[in-house]
Design a protein around this motif. Sequence first.
Motif, PDB file in Angstrom:
ATOM      1  N   VAL A 285       0.792  -0.998   0.166  1.00 18.78           N
ATOM      2  CA  VAL A 285      -0.043  -0.064   0.027  1.00 18.78           C
ATOM      3  C   VAL A 285       0.918   1.197   0.054  1.00 18.78           C
ATOM      4  O   VAL A 285       0.530   2.241  -0.825  1.00 18.78           O
ATOM      5  N   ASP A 286       1.998   1.008   0.795  1.00 20.51           N
ATOM      6  CA  ASP A 286       2.756   2.303   0.767  1.00 20.51           C
ATOM      7  C   ASP A 286       3.728   2.642  -0.315  1.00 20.51           C
ATOM      8  O   ASP A 286       3.419   3.719  -0.833  1.00 20.51           O
ATOM      9  N   ARG A 287       3.688   1.528  -1.096  1.00 24.23           N
ATOM     10  CA  ARG A 287       4.539   1.731  -2.284  1.00 24.23           C
ATOM     11  C   ARG A 287       3.768   2.193  -3.569  1.00 24.23           C
ATOM     12  O   ARG A 287       3.798   2.984  -4.213  1.00 24.23           O
ATOM     13  N   CYS A 288       2.401   1.497  -3.623  1.00 28.29           N
ATOM     14  CA  CYS A 288       1.324   1.597  -4.530  1.00 28.29           C
ATOM     15  C   CYS A 288       0.556   2.820  -4.602  1.00 28.29           C
ATOM     16  O   CYS A 288       0.187   3.464  -5.368  1.00 28.29           O
ATOM     17  N   GLY A 289       0.278   3.184  -3.325  1.00 29.30           N
ATOM     18  CA  GLY A 289      -0.590   4.212  -2.943  1.00 29.30           C
ATOM     19  C   GLY A 289      -2.047   3.808  -3.210  1.00 29.30           C
ATOM     20  O   GLY A 289      -2.738   4.713  -3.417  1.00 29.30           O
ATOM     21  N   SER A 290      -2.280   2.520  -3.287  1.00 31.33           N
ATOM     22  CA  SER A 290      -3.655   1.944  -3.401  1.00 31.33           C
ATOM     23  C   SER A 290      -3.879   0.769  -2.721  1.00 31.33           C
ATOM     24  O   SER A 290      -2.922  -0.280  -3.049  1.00 31.33           O
ATOM     25  N   ILE A 291      -4.935   0.657  -2.265  1.00 34.43           N
ATOM     26  CA  ILE A 291      -5.277  -0.828  -1.660  1.00 34.43           C
ATOM     27  C   ILE A 291      -5.489  -1.951  -2.558  1.00 34.43           C
ATOM     28  O   ILE A 291      -5.116  -2.962  -2.476  1.00 34.43           O
ATOM     29  N   ALA A 292      -6.050  -1.753  -3.711  1.00 34.34           N
ATOM     30  CA  ALA A 292      -6.605  -2.386  -4.751  1.00 34.34           C
ATOM     31  C   ALA A 292      -5.359  -2.864  -5.667  1.00 34.34           C
ATOM     32  O   ALA A 292      -5.059  -4.032  -5.771  1.00 34.34           O
ATOM     33  N   ALA A 293      -4.433  -1.992  -5.775  1.00 30.05           N
ATOM     34  CA  ALA A 293      -3.141  -2.304  -6.627  1.00 30.05           C
ATOM     35  C   ALA A 293      -2.207  -2.960  -5.610  1.00 30.05           C
ATOM     36  O   ALA A 293      -1.460  -3.925  -6.287  1.00 30.05           O
ATOM     37  N   ALA A 294      -2.471  -2.702  -4.256  1.00 29.03           N
ATOM     38  CA  ALA A 294      -1.380  -3.599  -3.596  1.00 29.03           C
ATOM     39  C   ALA A 294      -1.871  -4.891  -3.463  1.00 29.03           C
ATOM     40  O   ALA A 294      -1.072  -5.893  -3.741  1.00 29.03           O
ATOM     41  N   GLY A 295      -3.185  -5.056  -3.282  1.00 23.92           N
ATOM     42  CA  GLY A 295      -3.790  -6.567  -3.263  1.00 23.92           C
ATOM     43  C   GLY A 295      -3.391  -7.316  -4.780  1.00 23.92           C
ATOM     44  O   GLY A 295      -2.960  -8.583  -4.739  1.00 23.92           O
ATOM     45  N   ARG A 296      -3.592  -6.825  -5.697  1.00 20.96           N
ATOM     46  CA  ARG A 296      -3.107  -7.028  -7.333  1.00 20.96           C
ATOM     47  C   ARG A 296      -1.717  -7.583  -7.209  1.00 20.96           C
ATOM     48  O   ARG A 296      -1.443  -8.743  -7.710  1.00 20.96           O
ATOM     49  N   GLU A 297      -0.815  -6.765  -6.682  1.00 23.69           N
ATOM     50  CA  GLU A 297       0.677  -7.141  -6.792  1.00 23.69           C
ATOM     51  C   GLU A 297       0.890  -8.503  -5.927  1.00 23.69           C
ATOM     52  O   GLU A 297       1.837  -9.112  -6.239  1.00 23.69           O
ATOM     53  N   MET A 298      -0.057  -8.458  -4.806  1.00 27.31           N
ATOM     54  CA  MET A 298       0.200  -9.803  -4.063  1.00 27.31           C
ATOM     55  C   MET A 298      -0.704 -10.937  -4.473  1.00 27.31           C
ATOM     56  O   MET A 298      -0.484 -12.030  -3.890  1.00 27.31           O
ATOM     57  N   GLY A 299      -1.274 -10.757  -5.678  1.00 27.36           N
ATOM     58  CA  GLY A 299      -2.228 -11.669  -5.975  1.00 27.36           C
ATOM     59  C   GLY A 299      -3.479 -12.155  -5.102  1.00 27.36           C
ATOM     60  O   GLY A 299      -4.034 -13.161  -4.958  1.00 27.36           O
ATOM     61  N   MET A 300      -3.993 -11.148  -4.517  1.00 27.32           N
ATOM     62  CA  MET A 300      -5.004 -11.005  -3.454  1.00 27.32           C
ATOM     63  C   MET A 300      -6.285 -10.302  -4.046  1.00 27.32           C
ATOM     64  O   MET A 300      -6.220  -9.242  -4.771  1.00 27.32           O
ATOM     65  N   SER A 301      -7.469 -10.750  -3.616  1.00 34.12           N
ATOM     66  CA  SER A 301      -8.575 -10.136  -4.155  1.00 34.12           C
ATOM     67  C   SER A 301      -8.568  -8.862  -3.630  1.00 34.12           C
ATOM     68  O   SER A 301      -8.126  -8.599  -2.616  1.00 34.12           O
ATOM     69  N   TYR A 302      -9.629  -7.962  -4.279  1.00 34.55           N
ATOM     70  CA  TYR A 302      -9.653  -6.615  -3.779  1.00 34.55           C
ATOM     71  C   TYR A 302     -10.353  -6.540  -2.461  1.00 34.55           C
ATOM     72  O   TYR A 302      -9.980  -5.867  -1.629  1.00 34.55           O
ATOM     73  N   LYS A 303     -11.474  -7.429  -2.501  1.00 33.40           N
ATOM     74  CA  LYS A 303     -12.140  -7.555  -0.980  1.00 33.40           C
ATOM     75  C   LYS A 303     -11.400  -8.266  -0.150  1.00 33.40           C
ATOM     76  O   LYS A 303     -11.321  -7.643   1.090  1.00 33.40           O
ATOM     77  N   ARG A 304     -10.619  -9.021  -0.224  1.00 34.02           N
ATOM     78  CA  ARG A 304      -9.588  -9.432   0.874  1.00 34.02           C
ATOM     79  C   ARG A 304      -8.656  -8.288   1.193  1.00 34.02           C
ATOM     80  O   ARG A 304      -8.446  -8.276   2.517  1.00 34.02           O
ATOM     81  N   ALA A 305      -8.207  -7.757   0.367  1.00 31.71           N
ATOM     82  CA  ALA A 305      -7.259  -6.505   0.686  1.00 31.71           C
ATOM     83  C   ALA A 305      -7.809  -5.665   1.651  1.00 31.71           C
ATOM     84  O   ALA A 305      -7.280  -5.076   2.597  1.00 31.71           O
ATOM     85  N   TRP A 306      -9.092  -5.255   1.109  1.00 24.73           N
ATOM     86  CA  TRP A 306      -9.897  -4.180   2.084  1.00 24.73           C
ATOM     87  C   TRP A 306     -10.380  -4.696   3.271  1.00 24.73           C
ATOM     88  O   TRP A 306     -10.063  -4.149   4.260  1.00 24.73           O
ATOM     89  N   GLU A 307     -10.662  -6.063   3.534  1.00 28.01           N
ATOM     90  CA  GLU A 307     -10.822  -6.712   4.540  1.00 28.01           C
ATOM     91  C   GLU A 307      -9.865  -6.659   5.663  1.00 28.01           C
ATOM     92  O   GLU A 307      -9.945  -6.400   6.771  1.00 28.01           O
ATOM     93  N   LEU A 308      -8.538  -6.995   5.290  1.00 25.94           N
ATOM     94  CA  LEU A 308      -7.417  -7.002   5.988  1.00 25.94           C
ATOM     95  C   LEU A 308      -6.880  -5.601   6.599  1.00 25.94           C
ATOM     96  O   LEU A 308      -6.744  -5.475   7.710  1.00 25.94           O
ATOM     97  N   ILE A 309      -6.880  -4.670   5.499  1.00 26.10           N
ATOM     98  CA  ILE A 309      -6.678  -3.035   5.965  1.00 26.10           C
ATOM     99  C   ILE A 309      -7.747  -2.838   6.893  1.00 26.10           C
ATOM    100  O   ILE A 309      -7.498  -2.196   8.146  1.00 26.10           O
ATOM    101  N   GLY A 310      -9.163  -3.176   6.543  1.00 26.68           N
ATOM    102  CA  GLY A 310     -10.224  -2.804   7.770  1.00 26.68           C
ATOM    103  C   GLY A 310      -9.941  -3.278   9.108  1.00 26.68           C
ATOM    104  O   GLY A 310     -10.129  -2.791  10.013  1.00 26.68           O
TER     105      GLY A 310
END
Length: 126
Positions: free
Chosen positions: A36-61
């Motif tokens: 997230v720090d590098r990408c400036g986006s939760i969605a992009a961070a999740g994509r880079e990690m092979g993680m779904s948009y929903k899962r990335a947002w759940e973890l950040i939440g």
Amino acid sequence: MPSETERHSEPRLRIRIVFGEDEMLGPGKAELLEHVDRCGSIAAAGREMGMSYKRAWELIGALNAMFQAPLVDSTRGGPGGGGAVLTKLGREVLAQYRAFETEATQGGGSRLEALRGLLRDISDRE
């Protein structure tokens, strides 16, 4: 997946700190914060990690709810686009976690080497 030779050559710790039943900080969440720090986006961070948009947002939440204040500040998309940044607390939590990993690895280095020495040699399987 690493080969057995690689596995034997580089033992490492993967630390998960459990604060409560649903409150944990481990390598996956720490990596997500870094992305997230590098990408400036939760969605992009999740994509880079092979993680779904929903899962990335759940973890950040979950992380935002776990600490005294949010670790990630996000803005919704729109004409100007959205984004996400680590807060001061987010940077502090990430730094503390990474420092803990380093200290644990250094402090337990001799134990890791001793355990590595007890692993079966790859030639034993042939």
